[in-house]
Design an enzyme around this catalytic site. Sequence first.
Site, PDB file in Angstrom:
ATOM      1  N   LYS A 212       0.898  -1.102  -0.063  1.00 46.42           N
ATOM      2  CA  LYS A 212      -0.118   0.086   0.101  1.00 46.42           C
ATOM      3  C   LYS A 212       0.914   1.003  -0.037  1.00 46.42           C
ATOM      4  CE  LYS A 212      -3.277  -0.045   3.121  1.00 46.42           C
ATOM      5  NZ  LYS A 212      -4.245   0.305   4.103  1.00 46.42           N
ATOM      6  N   GLU A 218      10.240  -5.897   3.408  1.00 43.49           N
ATOM      7  CA  GLU A 218      10.161  -7.258   2.828  1.00 43.49           C
ATOM      8  C   GLU A 218       9.943  -7.220   1.446  1.00 43.49           C
ATOM      9  OE1 GLU A 218       8.893  -6.117   6.099  1.00 43.49           O
ATOM     10  OE2 GLU A 218       9.005  -8.048   7.299  1.00 43.49           O
ATOM     11  N   GLY A 269      -4.966  -3.829   5.440  1.00 39.04           N
ATOM     12  CA  GLY A 269      -4.483  -5.154   4.570  1.00 39.04           C
ATOM     13  C   GLY A 269      -5.169  -6.488   4.831  1.00 39.04           C
ATOM     14  N   ARG A 270      -5.410  -6.770   6.296  1.00 44.19           N
ATOM     15  CA  ARG A 270      -6.135  -8.024   6.494  1.00 44.19           C
ATOM     16  C   ARG A 270      -7.574  -8.023   5.956  1.00 44.19           C
ATOM     17  NH1 ARG A 270      -4.884  -5.002  10.877  1.00 44.19           N
ATOM     18  NH2 ARG A 270      -6.331  -4.224  12.204  1.00 44.19           N
ATOM     19  N   GLU A 356      -4.932  -9.565  14.785  1.00 48.89           N
ATOM     20  CA  GLU A 356      -4.394  -8.249  14.515  1.00 48.89           C
ATOM     21  C   GLU A 356      -5.555  -7.102  14.727  1.00 48.89           C
ATOM     22  OE1 GLU A 356      -2.684  -7.258  10.456  1.00 48.89           O
ATOM     23  OE2 GLU A 356      -0.870  -6.778  11.481  1.00 48.89           O
ATOM     24  N   HIS A 387      -5.708 -36.043  14.252  1.00 51.21           N
ATOM     25  CA  HIS A 387      -4.676 -36.763  14.602  1.00 51.21           C
ATOM     26  C   HIS A 387      -3.231 -36.261  15.083  1.00 51.21           C
ATOM     27  CE1 HIS A 387      -6.055 -40.723  12.297  1.00 51.21           C
ATOM     28  NE2 HIS A 387      -7.035 -39.663  12.070  1.00 51.21           N
ATOM     29  N   LYS A 502       9.594  -3.128  14.042  1.00 48.12           N
ATOM     30  CA  LYS A 502      10.053  -2.468  12.881  1.00 48.12           C
ATOM     31  C   LYS A 502      11.197  -1.280  13.194  1.00 48.12           C
ATOM     32  CE  LYS A 502       6.069  -2.682   9.913  1.00 48.12           C
ATOM     33  NZ  LYS A 502       5.122  -1.998   9.333  1.00 48.12           N
TER      34      LYS A 502
END
Lengths: 526, 526
Positions: A212, A218, A269-270, A356, A387, A502
């Site tokens: 954005k 990253e 973002g999410r 978040e 399992h 950050k």
Amino acid sequence: MINWNNLDTLASFRELQQSTPVDLVDVMTGESGAKRVKEYQVPMAAGFVFNYAARPVDDDILKTLTALANEAQLSDKFEELYNGAVVNTGEKRLVLHHLTRGQLGKDVVVDGVNKRDFYVEQQNRIADFADKVHNGEIVNEKGEKFTSVVQIGIGGSDLGPRAMYLSLENWAKKNGKFLMDAHFISNVDPDDASAVLADVDVAHAIFILVSKSGTTLETLTNQSFVMDALKKEGLNPAKHMIAVTSETSPLAKSPDYLAAFYMDDYIGGRYSSTSAVGGAVLSLAFGPDVFAEFLKGAAEGDKAATERDPMKNPEMLDALIGVYERNVLGYPCTAVLPYSQALSRFPAHLQQLDMESNGKSVNRFGEPVPYKTGQIIFGEPGTNGQHSFYQLLHQGTDIVPLQFIGFKKSQLENDVNIEGSTSQQKLKANVAAQIVAFSCGKTDKNLNKNFKGGRPSSIIVGEQVTPEALGALLAHFENKVMFQGFLWNVNSFDQEGVQLGKTLAKKVLAGDMSDALKEYASLLEI
Amino acid sequence: MINWNNLDTLASFRELQQSTPVDLVDVMTGESGAKRVKEYQVPMAAGFVFNYAARPVDDDILKTLTALANEAQLSDKFEELYNGAVVNTGEKRLVLHHLTRGQLGKDVVVDGVNKRDFYVEQQNRIADFADKVHNGEIVNEKGEKFTSVVQIGIGGSDLGPRAMYLSLENWAKKNGKFLMDAHFISNVDPDDASAVLADVDVAHAIFILVSKSGTTLETLTNQSFVMDALKKEGLNPAKHMIAVTSETSPLAKSPDYLAAFYMDDYIGGRYSSTSAVGGAVLSLAFGPDVFAEFLKGAAEGDKAATERDPMKNPEMLDALIGVYERNVLGYPCTAVLPYSQALSRFPAHLQQLDMESNGKSVNRFGEPVPYKTGQIIFGEPGTNGQHSFYQLLHQGTDIVPLQFIGFKKSQLENDVNIEGSTSQQKLKANVAAQIVAFSCGKTDKNLNKNFKGGRPSSIIVGEQVTPEALGALLAHFENKVMFQGFLWNVNSFDQEGVQLGKTLAKKVLAGDMSDALKEYASLLEI
């Protein structure tokens, strides 16, 4: 007039705290159990049903929860949100992801721009671009068709789109909609980009850089891996890369990209899978019509959440019962357990979405809240989880509420019949059996084989994982998380908690460290 | 003489409950923080270091934990276990996974069979088989080499081997050890097998059916998918399938398989990655020498765990601090956060390992325990998790202890330098920064941007994810879980909690249902 009050100031919450807890073993055993399963359910969008028979509520508690929904003005707050109020108080932003897939209320105009028109315009531009890639109008430098798409993004630019892609991959293959294979690069670990690039036919790949701000460390680092790989093959990166970013970012209108598609500050973002962030990769992989179906399902899900009676609103009801479990019964976690291999990464997406959004300790006015908020979310698909960690869920010393998701039909509808039943029937038999095992338990004199029961769950049942169903399912959880944020009176749309790490990481890289940080840097030989 | 006592009956545990809690912000800030990072670490096997500076302990608490280790006879109990005692009291079984990778104590002979010899024999048989596949002595019906391997198994027959394969895949590619690509089918959801089989070159694939009992429903069902796929291509399944099973199972010595390799009742599923369960797929994929390196690392890890002084025994120390966090400080979850994309599914394996082993409410004598046992484990690789659920970890209302794992070097050693640092440096800077951010926090008048800190973590630092390192890392967690089981006085090696669901699922399929179960079956249209 909307009042943003803390949960513990509401009379109906205090009433809830005084309510008599439900003995799940008791109510779920025998005829009353059968009655609950029949009655404690509500239809959802896209043909889903939300069944909450095995959650620890009864008619009295549901009545109080209804009062709580009204007192907390959940419907009014949702209305404010979709009509364009500044609900993200921390960052002073509107919250408009619902507009990417429909129009629930008024036109929302910001700086003269009708935001719904803006999002639709981006969808149309993406659809046009994807069509041109698919029909060979947009090709690589040698005039060959692009066959793969690679998303470069992290967090919300990765988890949601990746989970949605995996959810629809086999459906698309089965239904002639698998147009390009998609890959995802997210981690700053150099092994991530290197490994993905080694697997991809770079000369026939379109890379989508998703950020954005256009400054995510990253993502920019991984972009340079991609550019190196393209150059190494003698290719011009500008002919292979597109950007999904905000109009004001350095990536917008840059000659380094074949095209740029826009999101804005009002799409977190999410919550961005239904924006250009999910739109570009999903439209390229499966075609714009499949993405449109996905949006249609999400829009139906949003519409269901506007119902004012919580007993007819599955998102609101799910949120309310969750708050009862969290703040009255005191359970700190919820497991999300889809009985569908297609949804293998859906829990990882919900983990971000929920944790978040609501993992906050202050309310929307920046004051500490004196109660628990967002819970820990984890999960794996069933039957695999059975399992693995179900041992603790059945017999451990903590109670973990469970959210099952099941489908009547498999995606590929390719099956075998073994011992008188198909695999899909076995899958469904397992999820039904688990709900009853968790709630009712089973008495055994050998306490090692004893199951206390009383472990709550709900199940969302759908026909099949289709694009429309997936959109509705996503919207269910987005809106549930939003309602819980309203109840806890937190801002579900910022994430200040990610900033400190950050800042300190930048200090490490700049060599500006003291004390413990310096020693850790030395230990890791940075 | 070994005493199996409940944790709360131990004097040193009661002392621990009275200890003064550590103020992490206080001790981790400034010079005392630097001192802790330097001093609070212990070397592990295979060059790892376990650093616990940011966990909420001090010299006093560590002294009490040492007393607890002695009073709980942790070393004696481990010695009993590896010398062949019936530690799995529920199923009345020995616990011998350590023998698959070394010999810590006496020979263990059961029914005249030296178990170490038996496990080594299976490894040798697998190595011989894998060598013959790799050099073309064992080929498909057309005389062509096999190029892929597909593991069919669930739970421990899937999660561990799959996580190990993914951890070493890129290392193998980089180091010329990538001999066959591996795939995994686990879920009873028919879409799982269908999708994997559509991706695999069936004519050149060896399928490994993994089931100790030879009766696991999911695995047998998925076998029939594989057999159908083989037959559809005109191939004879018996020439493409091998079995990993117990010698007494229906799969052993069956003409339906090209070969069968054996495990036994003394290797629990979740502890079976170093047995034939992991051995067959990893030896075929990467070669027997790589698997041998992996075993060597695990053996070193086991040896480290035999150290009697907990301050020099990273597995024991990790277990002790974990019990302090769980039973004195009351934290219900731990997140496992490897800063390595290669370890992407390592947390999912640890989730089973830990939660299935210690998620129990009764002690080894079948009596209820009056304290919390096994905790909830979840995690994703960093830096991805930072952009997902770390918000809640930093600012949520619950404290979640964190287990970081970091490496000095990447696996592929292919990197880019952006803004003065490589991606690997950025990755390491992030994990260092997170530890300090979580422990020290940062004060801000705007409470939305305030970080309280006091959130504990430890970090395991290694050189690189190699086969040897991976083995040591796996053994660390296996032995940590074992020591915690000793402390809680539970049987970490059975899993009775998975039985009820299985029984009820069979009833559903047999149509033998009543009440709630019948209604759920109807809702799902089984």
